[in-house]
Design a protein around this motif. Structure first.
Motif, PDB file in Angstrom:
ATOM      1  N   GLU A 188      -3.092   7.434  -0.054  1.00  0.00           N
ATOM      2  CA  GLU A 188      -2.538   6.098  -0.157  1.00  0.00           C
ATOM      3  C   GLU A 188      -3.339   5.351  -1.215  1.00  0.00           C
ATOM      4  OE1 GLU A 188      -3.046   4.382   3.730  1.00  0.00           O
ATOM      5  OE2 GLU A 188      -5.096   5.123   3.903  1.00  0.00           O
ATOM      6  N   GLU A 189      -2.836   4.202  -1.616  1.00  0.00           N
ATOM      7  CA  GLU A 189      -3.541   3.448  -2.649  1.00  0.00           C
ATOM      8  C   GLU A 189      -4.836   2.840  -2.131  1.00  0.00           C
ATOM      9  OE1 GLU A 189      -0.303   1.784  -5.727  1.00  0.00           O
ATOM     10  OE2 GLU A 189       0.036   1.115  -3.661  1.00  0.00           O
ATOM     11  N   TYR A 190      -4.822   2.366  -0.893  1.00  0.00           N
ATOM     12  CA  TYR A 190      -6.003   1.765  -0.289  1.00  0.00           C
ATOM     13  C   TYR A 190      -6.216   2.384   1.092  1.00  0.00           C
ATOM     14  CZ  TYR A 190      -5.033  -1.792  -3.847  1.00  0.00           C
ATOM     15  OH  TYR A 190      -4.778  -2.430  -5.025  1.00  0.00           O
TER      16      TYR A 190
ATOM     17  N   ASN B  54       0.845  -1.189   0.000  1.00  0.00           N
ATOM     18  CA  ASN B  54       0.000   0.000   0.000  1.00  0.00           C
ATOM     19  C   ASN B  54       0.879   1.237   0.000  1.00  0.00           C
ATOM     20  OD1 ASN B  54      -2.279   1.592   0.088  1.00  0.00           O
ATOM     21  ND2 ASN B  54      -2.511   1.465   2.312  1.00  0.00           N
ATOM     22  N   LYS B  55       1.097   1.800  -1.180  1.00  0.00           N
ATOM     23  CA  LYS B  55       1.913   3.018  -1.292  1.00  0.00           C
ATOM     24  C   LYS B  55       1.198   4.159  -0.559  1.00  0.00           C
ATOM     25  CE  LYS B  55       3.871   3.678  -5.242  1.00  0.00           C
ATOM     26  NZ  LYS B  55       4.072   4.029  -6.687  1.00  0.00           N
ATOM     27  N   GLN B  56       1.953   4.952   0.214  1.00  0.00           N
ATOM     28  CA  GLN B  56       1.367   6.010   1.032  1.00  0.00           C
ATOM     29  C   GLN B  56       2.229   7.275   0.987  1.00  0.00           C
ATOM     30  OE1 GLN B  56       1.527   3.697   4.741  1.00  0.00           O
ATOM     31  NE2 GLN B  56      -0.720   3.637   4.749  1.00  0.00           N
TER      32      GLN B  56
ATOM     33  N   LYS C 129     -10.375   1.604  -2.724  1.00  0.00           N
ATOM     34  CA  LYS C 129      -9.208   1.803  -3.575  1.00  0.00           C
ATOM     35  C   LYS C 129      -9.282   3.224  -4.102  1.00  0.00           C
ATOM     36  CE  LYS C 129      -7.000   0.203  -7.838  1.00  0.00           C
ATOM     37  NZ  LYS C 129      -7.090  -0.752  -8.987  1.00  0.00           N
ATOM     38  N   ASN C 130      -8.287   4.035  -3.756  1.00  0.00           N
ATOM     39  CA  ASN C 130      -8.308   5.439  -4.145  1.00  0.00           C
ATOM     40  C   ASN C 130      -7.923   5.592  -5.617  1.00  0.00           C
ATOM     41  OD1 ASN C 130      -9.010   6.617  -1.564  1.00  0.00           O
ATOM     42  ND2 ASN C 130      -6.990   5.949  -0.878  1.00  0.00           N
TER      43      ASN C 130
ATOM     44  N   LEU D  16       0.892   8.428  -7.273  1.00  0.00           N
ATOM     45  CA  LEU D  16       0.887   8.894  -5.893  1.00  0.00           C
ATOM     46  C   LEU D  16       2.219   9.533  -5.511  1.00  0.00           C
ATOM     47  CD1 LEU D  16      -0.997   8.952  -3.428  1.00  0.00           C
ATOM     48  CD2 LEU D  16      -0.025   6.762  -2.728  1.00  0.00           C
TER      49      LEU D  16
ATOM     50  N   VAL E 254      -4.138   8.424  -8.905  1.00  0.00           N
ATOM     51  CA  VAL E 254      -3.569   7.286  -8.184  1.00  0.00           C
ATOM     52  C   VAL E 254      -3.710   6.018  -9.001  1.00  0.00           C
ATOM     53  CG1 VAL E 254      -3.612   5.944  -6.041  1.00  0.00           C
ATOM     54  CG2 VAL E 254      -4.161   8.386  -5.999  1.00  0.00           C
ATOM     55  N   ALA E 255      -4.903   5.789  -9.557  1.00  0.00           N
ATOM     56  CA  ALA E 255      -5.175   4.604 -10.352  1.00  0.00           C
ATOM     57  C   ALA E 255      -6.030   5.017 -11.536  1.00  0.00           C
ATOM     58  CB  ALA E 255      -5.888   3.537  -9.517  1.00  0.00           C
TER      59      ALA E 255
ATOM     60  N   THR F 159       6.411   2.488   0.390  1.00  0.00           N
ATOM     61  CA  THR F 159       5.694   1.287  -0.068  1.00  0.00           C
ATOM     62  C   THR F 159       5.955   0.122   0.874  1.00  0.00           C
ATOM     63  OG1 THR F 159       7.549   0.724  -1.521  1.00  0.00           O
ATOM     64  CG2 THR F 159       5.731   1.976  -2.498  1.00  0.00           C
TER      65      THR F 159
END
Length: 361
Positions: free
Chosen positions: A121-123, A16-18, A60-61, A335, A358-359, A40
């Motif tokens: 963050e990714e999630y 989870n990248k933050q 999921k962002n 991110l 982000v996605a 990460t």
């Protein structure tokens, strides 16, 4: 990706990248990219943890919004103040668009698209009260990133401040500072649709050109090239200003007060020129003009008006689909680009609404 436990669906674990706040940022001075770090090292299970309770949501962002108000939350404040500070060592937070991956919340189910406050963050696992602030996205025939801007908090801010607070009338004279930003570009277009005369200020020739050629403003000027703001405003508003949209504060506000019409209105949305000054914030010297000109000034926080969101959508969605309103975004990819995108707000690096992708959809 790793699988643990019984079923694959219940046990997928991913990195989870933050974007983490390293330490609190002093109240004075600009934030720096180095005040944040991208990591990460953490992992997350793609299923709600038991401790999230019956009202939690795992998302999921997809898009994150860069907003000037995040600067204040990077500084440590006492709990009694308006700002709730970020916590060093944890992801910073802000508005975003996300997809629900798992939900115990009665208002959301897997697959829903939502906008609201989330983590950088990714999630993210969101529990009360954060989960209650999410809004389900019903209209997906527009870009999802719009829910960080024109169809999200900035759009609601423009709508509330202009229509609910300023009570505009056809033919009135409107001045907007920071006019090419996420909120200002919308206020100007609302004002033109209302039949007002609109002038905006911005910080570069490129942005002034946007005001006049893209957003339909009647005129605009680069405040950095105006040594005398009072004289500049007198040139563009020889008869005075009916409505001022306040985004910057400081010297601009002082000059505006000299040029307001009797009975004018000022909606105070923000004061970005003051956010990095800490205890050295500039004073305002022309407040007596509020009395002499019977000017009404009102600050506001948009969450107080979210009950008007359905009414707002009824107005704005047709404008978008009919091409009566356009919206300019500045998208930073990934991110890891988030820290630079956020601090760039304070030097005017962005053109339009700053969004972090982000996605991709």
């Amino acid at each position: 990706m790793a699988i643990v436990g019984g079923s694959e669906e219940a046990a997928v674990v991913v990195r989870n990248k933050q974007v983490i706040l390293r330490e609190y940022v002093p109240a004075s001075g600009f934030p720096k990219e180095s005040d944040m770090c991208v990591t990460t090292t953490g992992t997350i299970k793609l299923k709600l943890p038991d401790q999230a309770g019956s009202d939690g949501v795992l998302v999921k962002n997809l898009y994150l919004s860069c907003d000037p108000s995040q600067r204040s939350r990077m500084t440590k404040y006492e709990p009694s103040t308006h700002f709730v500070s970020f916590q060093p060592g944890l992801p910073i937070r802000g508005y975003g668009v996300a997809e629900v991956l798992d939900s115990g919340h009665p208002n959301f189910e897997k697959g829903d698209l939502v906008w609201g406050i989330t983590g950088w963050e990714e999630y993210s696992v969101l529990t009360k009260p954060a989960a209650d602030t999410l809004t389900k996205i019903q209209h997906t025939d527009v870009p999802l990133s719009y829910y960080t801007g024109i169809l999200g908090m900035p759009g609601m801010t423009a709508y509330v401040g202009f229509y609910e607070i300023c009570s505009p009338k056809k033919g009135q004279y409107v001045f907007i500072s920071a006019a090419s930003g996420a909120v200002g570009q919308l206020v100007g277009q609302f004002a033109k649709l209302q039949g007002c005369y609109v002038v905006g200020s911005a910080g570069s020739k490129e942005k002034v050109d946007l005001l006049k050629n893209k957003f339909g403003f009647d005129d605009g000027f680069n405040y950095k090239e105006e040594p005398d703001l009072n004289a500049a405003l007198k040139k563009y508003f020889p008869e005075g200003i009916d409505i001022y949209w306040e985004n910057v504060g400081g010297k601009m506000l002082d000059a505006v007060l000299l040029n307001m019409k009797i009975g004018g209105r000022i909606a105070v949305c923000g004061m970005i020129s003051q956010y990095n000054l800490g205890g050295q914030a500039e004073g305002v010297h022309n407040l007596m003009y509020l009395v002499a000109k019977r000017v009404r000034v009102e600050g506001f926080l948009v969450p107080d008006y979210y009950h008007l969101y359905p009414k707002f959508l009824e107005l704005v969605l047709p404008y978008i689909k009919e091409g009566k309103i356009v919206y300019v975004e500045d998208k930073a990819q990934g991110l890891e680009s988030g820290p630079a995108a956020l601090v760039g707000l304070f030097t005017g690096r962005n053109v339009g609404k700053q969004v972090v992708v982000v996605a991709p959809e």
